[in-house]
Design a protein around this motif. Sequence first.
Motif, mmCIF file in Angstrom:
data_model
loop_
_atom_site.group_PDB
_atom_site.id
_atom_site.type_symbol
_atom_site.label_atom_id
_atom_site.label_comp_id
_atom_site.label_asym_id
_atom_site.label_seq_id
_atom_site.Cartn_x
_atom_site.Cartn_y
_atom_site.Cartn_z
ATOM 1 N N THR A 267 -43.836 -26.591 -1.119
ATOM 2 C CA THR A 267 -42.769 -25.721 -0.602
ATOM 3 C C THR A 267 -41.788 -25.308 -1.685
ATOM 4 O OG1 THR A 267 -41.504 -27.698 0.031
ATOM 5 C CG2 THR A 267 -42.923 -26.709 1.706
ATOM 6 N N TYR B 65 -44.226 -19.374 -2.820
ATOM 7 C CA TYR B 65 -44.071 -19.632 -1.391
ATOM 8 C C TYR B 65 -42.707 -19.183 -0.900
ATOM 9 C CZ TYR B 65 -43.313 -22.082 2.977
ATOM 10 O OH TYR B 65 -43.002 -22.374 4.276
ATOM 11 N N GLU C 249 -41.911 -16.541 2.175
ATOM 12 C CA GLU C 249 -41.042 -16.828 3.310
ATOM 13 C C GLU C 249 -39.966 -15.755 3.471
ATOM 14 O OE1 GLU C 249 -40.663 -18.869 5.757
ATOM 15 O OE2 GLU C 249 -41.973 -20.583 5.445
ATOM 16 N N SER D 142 -41.371 -18.272 13.213
ATOM 17 C CA SER D 142 -41.524 -19.598 13.825
ATOM 18 C C SER D 142 -42.997 -19.909 14.024
ATOM 19 C CB SER D 142 -40.787 -19.670 15.173
ATOM 20 O OG SER D 142 -41.372 -18.785 16.111
ATOM 21 N N LEU D 143 -43.312 -21.204 14.046
ATOM 22 C CA LEU D 143 -44.674 -21.678 14.313
ATOM 23 C C LEU D 143 -44.701 -22.212 15.738
ATOM 24 C CD1 LEU D 143 -47.453 -22.126 12.848
ATOM 25 C CD2 LEU D 143 -46.733 -24.505 12.558
ATOM 26 N N LEU E 273 -48.192 -18.082 14.259
ATOM 27 C CA LEU E 273 -47.015 -17.803 13.439
ATOM 28 C C LEU E 273 -46.440 -16.481 13.939
ATOM 29 C CD1 LEU E 273 -45.477 -18.862 10.852
ATOM 30 C CD2 LEU E 273 -46.745 -17.094 9.614
ATOM 31 N N VAL F 24 -47.752 -18.633 4.323
ATOM 32 C CA VAL F 24 -46.700 -19.236 5.147
ATOM 33 C C VAL F 24 -47.323 -20.052 6.280
ATOM 34 C CG1 VAL F 24 -44.734 -18.754 6.658
ATOM 35 C CG2 VAL F 24 -45.057 -17.424 4.562
ATOM 36 N N ARG G 297 -46.756 -24.147 6.679
ATOM 37 C CA ARG G 297 -46.120 -24.626 7.909
ATOM 38 C C ARG G 297 -47.068 -25.512 8.716
ATOM 39 N NH1 ARG G 297 -41.395 -21.043 10.481
ATOM 40 N NH2 ARG G 297 -40.429 -20.334 8.542
ATOM 41 N N ALA H 50 -46.798 -28.991 7.198
ATOM 42 C CA ALA H 50 -45.614 -29.696 7.695
ATOM 43 C C ALA H 50 -45.814 -30.130 9.147
ATOM 44 C CB ALA H 50 -44.394 -28.794 7.572
ATOM 45 N N HIS H 51 -46.465 -29.287 9.926
ATOM 46 C CA HIS H 51 -46.777 -29.596 11.333
ATOM 47 C C HIS H 51 -47.703 -30.811 11.426
ATOM 48 C CE1 HIS H 51 -48.035 -29.015 15.492
ATOM 49 N NE2 HIS H 51 -49.277 -28.791 15.113
#
Length: 762
Positions: A547, A552, A556, A566-567, A627, A665, A669, A672-673
């Motif tokens: 990140t 990246y 973003e 948003s995811l 996304l 992106v 994400r 991270a999820h």
Amino acid sequence: MTQRVLTTSAGIQVRWISRPVEWKELESSWSELLGNSSADAIFLCWDWLDTWLEVYGDGGTWVILTATGRDGVLIGVAPMMLDRGTGLGGKWLRRLQMIGQKADTASEFLDWILRRGFEQPATNALCQFIFSDLSDQWDILQFNSMRADSPMIPLLAAESNCRQCFPNVTTTTTAPYVTLAPTWDAFLNQQRGKFRQRWNKFHRDHSVTIRLAGRDMSVAAGMAKIRELNESRWGQRRQSFLSERYVRFHDRVAERLHKSGHLLLIFIEVDGEIVAGRYDFAYGGKGWSFQGGWLPKWEKLSIGKMMLTQVIRWCIERGLKEYDFLGGSASYKSEWSDGERAMVSIQAANPASIRGRLYLYLKDHKDRLRRNIDCGEIQTVTVQVIRSLEALQREKEVWTRLWRTHPRPEIFQHFGWSLAVAKAYQREDRLYVLLLRDADGVPVGICPWALSDGRISWLTSPRADYNDVVCAATDGPRVVEACLRHLQETRGRVWREVLLEDVPDDSVWSTHIRNLKNPPLKIAAENPEPCLSVQMDAAGAVLGGITAKKGYGRNEKALAAFGSVSLDEQITLDQRMAALPGFFDLHITRWAAAGKTSMFGEASSREFYRLLMQDSELARLIDFTSLTVSGEPAAYHIGFWGAGRFFVYKWCFDPARQKAGPGTVLMVRLMAHAVKRGFWEFDFLRGGEGYKNRFANTSHLSHDWRAFASPIRRCWHEAKARLRQRYPALTRGLGALSRGDVHSIRQILKPMPPGAVSEQDP
């Protein structure tokens, strides 16, 4: 000296509790943690384990490990103890086992208690303590009476494999259960007419009264009565209430469970005499069968069945959803049950213990000799070939049970995945699934193959990225050998070629086929392909490094210029089915912009994904995310999780926003999820796409396994492979040669007799 407290790099504190005073401190947080875990069972509740330690706790050293997060919240408990075995060989082995395991109390459904959402980090921390700080304390890890679907099992296996400790997961029995109807009348209507007649006649001819301990008699009097009825029922064959400790434990725990509302000590009084009773429990929204008895003189009236029916009625009237018969194969259980759960044991040797490794080595050879040798030849596994979809669906429970014992239970080997492939792509007439059974007729493996035009392949190819046989690791050698023996027996008659694609190097198939000294069939591995992945760390340095990259950050910002990003996760079936058409359309649009054709232009591929979403068991393994930019989808992803990994499977993005990098992106994400959900490996599966190399920091290999019935076909294939290596530019078309082309080439290359003149000579 072994440390009693360990703080991991992720900030999780592991504490070793071995004294009663420390144990009592857990009482306030125990029930809350158990209720928020998948291990919630009566045999792990505080009253049961605390009483067990009071009565049986002097049998070994307590090894109760707690894992606490950075915020001080308890996220995991491993209730274990150290004990020595029995017999001449077992006494010098230090065994690490579950609390409640070694006693005559018949504790079942034992497990580590892991908070939902924290299973991965908690298991990692507990394993780190066991294999490092506690490594000088134990020789053998032996966990019995565990549910095969426990999330701890694959996580423990993955952590153990990393430390060169390869656990054996063995199915020991099954635990039948019955799903209870919403009302008593509905349940009674589900039973056979003959049973209803017997039930009504029993209540018509006799005065029947239900007695409950704690209401109609004291709990102590009820326990004395259940012991009397149990002895009357079983006589000299009884196995319960024999020792003083057994009686003392259950007298104490019954009193405590009565106070907490979990005791079900119930009796039938017929014509003024108590003739039958059940000592069961009501906990976690279901009934738990445990022990019972009756007077033999009433056996002709099926008093045991009448008693059990009354227990089920009591459970239904109090809103319980299930009645669990626990482990065992008694005939009455199969009469009542409509499902079953596999129960397994886990055994592993401490890699730092010579005694432990030697013990398992000798035990493995002893078990092989005991079960495999028959007149000097290995003949333990029989093969049944399943060719119809109807026959395959009858084996769903067997397949599911074996899948849960697999070292890496991934979605690609799940029954639902294979069924969806067969239905969506019309492969019902190509099924060639092997069901393998041991000498006692017990299923030990499933080999999901298909047969088409003389070629055997995986049933799920090419939709599955990782293929394997479905069996426990301990049954791998005999299952793989039986599959090869079957191929050898049917070569030339059933098949001309075997091509098993995309088999990981650490799969059961690859691992054991390489260890066979004299394989029944010559089959070779080819086409090694690296499968890239991102190995996350507990401290978050890997994800933080990704990140922090400038590229990246620019993506973003560029995407945020279109609106809020948003995811969003599609969780329910309705949400997923509503989002699928948008996913299909965006995938078609994205590949059309690249000048290629999307797989979702075909109705069969769209149907395959619909079937995946509609399978309730697969739904738990599917991760469907989008996304969105200001509520509009800019990218989609459908992936999976299992065995501690998050799998990236099929994704797409809006080509109109390609310059903003929605794909990048989305990937970051998703990482991270995945970490948030407790998965520490982000697996890109097979394929060498460029974007994977930008993220990946590790890889593992997969191979294709190929065999030929004819030596000529094998030689021709090997010759083509050598030509491709030496002259890649000249041999690209060899793979597309037809059988007619091959015949023509052979005629051209065939030597002419001396003096013969070719038709092409002038």
